[in-house]
Write a protein that holds these residues in place. Structure first.
Motif, PDB file in Angstrom:
ATOM      1  N   GLY A 108      15.017  70.030 -15.503  1.00  0.00           N
ATOM      2  CA  GLY A 108      14.865  71.115 -14.544  1.00  0.00           C
ATOM      3  C   GLY A 108      14.555  72.463 -15.144  1.00  0.00           C
ATOM      4  N   TYR A 109      14.684  72.595 -16.459  1.00  0.00           N
ATOM      5  CA  TYR A 109      14.359  73.864 -17.112  1.00  0.00           C
ATOM      6  C   TYR A 109      12.873  73.881 -17.486  1.00  0.00           C
ATOM      7  CZ  TYR A 109      19.118  75.686 -17.733  1.00  0.00           C
ATOM      8  OH  TYR A 109      20.372  76.213 -17.534  1.00  0.00           O
ATOM      9  N   PRO A 110      12.080  74.759 -16.868  1.00  0.00           N
ATOM     10  CA  PRO A 110      10.662  74.836 -17.217  1.00  0.00           C
ATOM     11  C   PRO A 110      10.439  75.665 -18.477  1.00  0.00           C
ATOM     12  CG  PRO A 110      11.158  76.471 -15.567  1.00  0.00           C
ATOM     13  CD  PRO A 110      12.453  75.737 -15.826  1.00  0.00           C
ATOM     14  N   ASP A 111       9.217  75.661 -18.957  1.00  0.00           N
ATOM     15  CA  ASP A 111       8.820  76.600 -20.006  1.00  0.00           C
ATOM     16  C   ASP A 111       8.557  77.931 -19.316  1.00  0.00           C
ATOM     17  OD1 ASP A 111       7.673  78.143 -21.962  1.00  0.00           O
ATOM     18  OD2 ASP A 111       5.971  76.814 -22.332  1.00  0.00           O
ATOM     19  N   ILE A 112       9.494  78.860 -19.428  1.00  0.00           N
ATOM     20  CA  ILE A 112       9.382  80.110 -18.670  1.00  0.00           C
ATOM     21  C   ILE A 112       8.163  80.924 -19.088  1.00  0.00           C
ATOM     22  CG2 ILE A 112      11.861  80.253 -18.222  1.00  0.00           C
ATOM     23  CD1 ILE A 112      11.948  82.503 -20.390  1.00  0.00           C
ATOM     24  N   PHE A 113       7.679  80.725 -20.310  1.00  0.00           N
ATOM     25  CA  PHE A 113       6.569  81.528 -20.810  1.00  0.00           C
ATOM     26  C   PHE A 113       5.225  81.096 -20.206  1.00  0.00           C
ATOM     27  CE2 PHE A 113       9.922  81.598 -24.020  1.00  0.00           C
ATOM     28  CZ  PHE A 113      10.137  82.966 -24.116  1.00  0.00           C
ATOM     29  N   SER A 114       5.166  79.897 -19.692  1.00  0.00           N
ATOM     30  CA  SER A 114       3.955  79.443 -19.010  1.00  0.00           C
ATOM     31  C   SER A 114       4.140  79.375 -17.498  1.00  0.00           C
ATOM     32  CB  SER A 114       3.521  78.069 -19.536  1.00  0.00           C
ATOM     33  OG  SER A 114       4.517  77.093 -19.297  1.00  0.00           O
ATOM     34  N   LYS A 115       5.366  79.135 -17.048  1.00  0.00           N
ATOM     35  CA  LYS A 115       5.638  78.956 -15.619  1.00  0.00           C
ATOM     36  C   LYS A 115       5.786  80.285 -14.891  1.00  0.00           C
ATOM     37  CE  LYS A 115       6.911  75.997 -12.276  1.00  0.00           C
ATOM     38  NZ  LYS A 115       6.077  74.881 -11.814  1.00  0.00           N
ATOM     39  N   PHE A 116       6.346  81.285 -15.563  1.00  0.00           N
ATOM     40  CA  PHE A 116       6.636  82.568 -14.929  1.00  0.00           C
ATOM     41  C   PHE A 116       6.077  83.709 -15.772  1.00  0.00           C
ATOM     42  CE2 PHE A 116      10.420  79.839 -13.916  1.00  0.00           C
ATOM     43  CZ  PHE A 116      10.086  79.594 -12.598  1.00  0.00           C
ATOM     44  N   ILE A 117       6.286  84.923 -15.306  1.00  0.00           N
ATOM     45  CA  ILE A 117       5.996  86.123 -16.092  1.00  0.00           C
ATOM     46  C   ILE A 117       7.322  86.667 -16.592  1.00  0.00           C
ATOM     47  CG2 ILE A 117       5.159  88.498 -16.020  1.00  0.00           C
ATOM     48  CD1 ILE A 117       3.168  87.614 -13.871  1.00  0.00           C
ATOM     49  N   VAL A 118       7.424  86.870 -17.887  1.00  0.00           N
ATOM     50  CA  VAL A 118       8.647  87.424 -18.476  1.00  0.00           C
ATOM     51  C   VAL A 118       8.608  88.932 -18.354  1.00  0.00           C
ATOM     52  CG1 VAL A 118      10.007  87.652 -20.582  1.00  0.00           C
ATOM     53  CG2 VAL A 118       8.885  85.477 -20.059  1.00  0.00           C
ATOM     54  N   GLY A 119       9.638  89.483 -17.733  1.00  0.00           N
ATOM     55  CA  GLY A 119       9.714  90.922 -17.505  1.00  0.00           C
ATOM     56  C   GLY A 119      10.566  91.624 -18.535  1.00  0.00           C
ATOM     57  N   PRO A 120      11.020  92.823 -18.225  1.00  0.00           N
ATOM     58  CA  PRO A 120      11.727  93.660 -19.203  1.00  0.00           C
ATOM     59  C   PRO A 120      13.122  93.139 -19.548  1.00  0.00           C
ATOM     60  CG  PRO A 120      11.769  94.679 -17.032  1.00  0.00           C
ATOM     61  CD  PRO A 120      10.852  93.506 -16.925  1.00  0.00           C
ATOM     62  N   SER A 327       7.965  95.132 -20.044  1.00  0.00           N
ATOM     63  CA  SER A 327       7.585  93.724 -19.888  1.00  0.00           C
ATOM     64  C   SER A 327       6.757  93.157 -21.034  1.00  0.00           C
ATOM     65  CB  SER A 327       6.830  93.548 -18.569  1.00  0.00           C
ATOM     66  OG  SER A 327       7.666  93.787 -17.476  1.00  0.00           O
ATOM     67  N   GLN A 328       5.695  93.825 -21.388  1.00  0.00           N
ATOM     68  CA  GLN A 328       4.805  93.271 -22.407  1.00  0.00           C
ATOM     69  C   GLN A 328       5.513  93.125 -23.751  1.00  0.00           C
ATOM     70  OE1 GLN A 328       1.039  95.290 -22.677  1.00  0.00           O
ATOM     71  NE2 GLN A 328       0.210  93.893 -24.216  1.00  0.00           N
ATOM     72  N   GLU A 329       6.247  94.143 -24.135  1.00  0.00           N
ATOM     73  CA  GLU A 329       7.000  94.094 -25.385  1.00  0.00           C
ATOM     74  C   GLU A 329       8.088  93.030 -25.320  1.00  0.00           C
ATOM     75  OE1 GLU A 329       9.945  96.942 -28.102  1.00  0.00           O
ATOM     76  OE2 GLU A 329       8.819  97.808 -26.419  1.00  0.00           O
ATOM     77  N   ALA A 330       8.778  92.951 -24.194  1.00  0.00           N
ATOM     78  CA  ALA A 330       9.860  91.976 -24.028  1.00  0.00           C
ATOM     79  C   ALA A 330       9.340  90.547 -24.090  1.00  0.00           C
ATOM     80  CB  ALA A 330      10.574  92.221 -22.698  1.00  0.00           C
ATOM     81  N   ALA A 331       8.204  90.283 -23.433  1.00  0.00           N
ATOM     82  CA  ALA A 331       7.643  88.928 -23.419  1.00  0.00           C
ATOM     83  C   ALA A 331       7.291  88.472 -24.823  1.00  0.00           C
ATOM     84  CB  ALA A 331       6.419  88.886 -22.514  1.00  0.00           C
ATOM     85  N   SER A 332       6.686  89.351 -25.609  1.00  0.00           N
ATOM     86  CA  SER A 332       6.321  89.015 -26.980  1.00  0.00           C
ATOM     87  C   SER A 332       7.562  88.788 -27.838  1.00  0.00           C
ATOM     88  CB  SER A 332       5.462  90.142 -27.564  1.00  0.00           C
ATOM     89  OG  SER A 332       5.165  89.901 -28.921  1.00  0.00           O
ATOM     90  N   TYR A 333       8.536  89.658 -27.671  1.00  0.00           N
ATOM     91  CA  TYR A 333       9.782  89.569 -28.445  1.00  0.00           C
ATOM     92  C   TYR A 333      10.542  88.283 -28.122  1.00  0.00           C
ATOM     93  CZ  TYR A 333      14.740  90.464 -29.377  1.00  0.00           C
ATOM     94  OH  TYR A 333      16.044  90.346 -29.770  1.00  0.00           O
ATOM     95  N   LEU A 334      10.675  87.949 -26.844  1.00  0.00           N
ATOM     96  CA  LEU A 334      11.434  86.757 -26.452  1.00  0.00           C
ATOM     97  C   LEU A 334      10.702  85.470 -26.821  1.00  0.00           C
ATOM     98  CD1 LEU A 334      12.773  88.028 -23.020  1.00  0.00           C
ATOM     99  CD2 LEU A 334      14.159  87.495 -25.037  1.00  0.00           C
TER     100      LEU A 334
END
Length: 350
Positions: A108-120, A327-334
């Motif tokens: 049930g856990y998706p790949d959040i980096f492809s399934k959603f947009i990672v925010g701040p 968001s952009q910085e957070a997505a790259s960092y995570l």
């Protein structure tokens, strides 16, 4: 020039007369709905996810002059609600467990980096910890690693597939590095809530538990002959993260005392030249089709809130460390963080 000045003054006067605040004007320019639902990956209204989310969401609602509600629906219902919300009326706040569940293969856990947009990112809970009974023969993590290397089984109570398990994996990896083939002596006892993990320790059914500074510090203050007495052996947060908490620390344990349980004072090697550390970080998640202007609006509003400085003090009083990244910085960092921990998990599974 005079006519322009008069028009500007008139606009200010009219705005004041009808009660239009700066935040309301900002909200008019923001394509977020008037009612925003913020689901979280927890069903508890007393846990760190709810507490941290409420602090941020309340201030975001005030800044944008909208109604925003934190809804403790749990992990899977949260992901499902987010997936259905293409118009931005539902967003999610969760922590690293959002991607760790996928790395561990939890159903049930998706790949959040492809399934959603990672925010701040918004805050760190620096309290992820491991504890033993006060009368335990294990005085340190080094003792636990040595015991496993000597062939003794060490039972560790964790909640599988989440923040709880990543430190367990790091411990197994440290044993594997020093004593190849002996990592199986670090044994997971999979359970659920913190209360369940505590009870296993009280009953002597496990040697070590995953806990937190917030939930378990009270037990570290008990006398050694109390069945519930515990002591910390490891806090996974980075040294600089704990150093950013209030000097008073948590409960009767000061920041200076907490620093004794983090690297370099406690060493759980991740590689030949680097210790394992883990900060439990909270961040927003958005539907893949969410309006980029709405995402930018939240980023800008949070940037203003953190620039004002009041939220940091509120977070620190609740033993959170402020941690805003847009968001952009957070997505790259995570994503980088995800890839780093994927290596540890893959090495153990390989």
């Amino acid at each position: 020039m005079k006519a322009i000045w008069n028009k500007a003054c008139l606009a200010v006067v009219v705005s004041a007369a009808i009660g239009v605040s700066a935040s309301a004007q900002a909200a008019d320019d923001c394509p977020l709905p008037g009612n925003l639902r913020v689901v979280i990956g927890s069903t508890s209204t007393g846990g760190d996810t709810y507490q941290n989310s409420s602090i941020v969401v309340d201030r975001l609602a005030d800044k944008l002059d909208i109604n925003a509600k934190v809804d403790a629906v749990g992990v899977m219902p949260g992901f499902q609600a987010l997936e259905r919300s293409r118009h931005g009326n539902t967003v999610m706040i969760f922590h690293d467990g959002a991607y760790l569940g996928n790395l561990y293969g939890v159903n049930g856990y998706p790949d959040i980096f492809s399934k959603f947009i990672v925010g701040p990112t918004i805050a760190i809970n620096p309290g992820n910890a491991y504890l033993v009974p006060k009368d335990s023969p294990y005085q340190s993590m080094s003792d636990i690693i040595e015991a496993a290397g000597d062939g003794k089984q060490v039972k560790v109570a964790i909640q599988p597939g989440s923040v709880s398990e990543i430190g367990f994996s790091a411990l197994k990896n440290a044993v594997r590095m020093k004593y190849p083939g002996k990592e199986g002596n670090i044994v997971a006892v999979n359970t659920g809530s913190q209360a369940d993990k505590n009870q296993l320790l009280f009953d002597g059914a496990v040697d070590v538990i995953n806990g937190s500074v917030q939930a378990n510090e009270q037990y570290t203050q008990l006398p050694a002959d109390d069945q519930k007495a515990m002591r910390f052996v490891w806090i996974t947060a980075r040294e600089k993260t704990i150093a950013e908490t209030d000097e008073a620390g948590m409960g009767d344990t000061t920041r200076e005392q907490l620093l004794q349980y983090v690297t370099p004072n406690v060493s759980v090697p991740m590689s030949a030249d680097r210790d394992f550390t883990f900060d439990k970080e909270f961040f927003f998640l958005y539907n893949k089709d969410m309006d980029p202007a709405a995402i930018e609006c939240i980023d800008d509003a949070l940037a203003e809130i953190y620039d004002e400085g009041e939220i940091q003090q509120q977070q620190k009083r609740s033993f959170f460390v402020p941690d805003f990244k847009p968001s952009q910085e957070a997505a790259s960092y995570l994503k980088e963080k995800n890839d780093q921990y994927q290596t540890i998990i893959s090495d153990l599974n390989g």
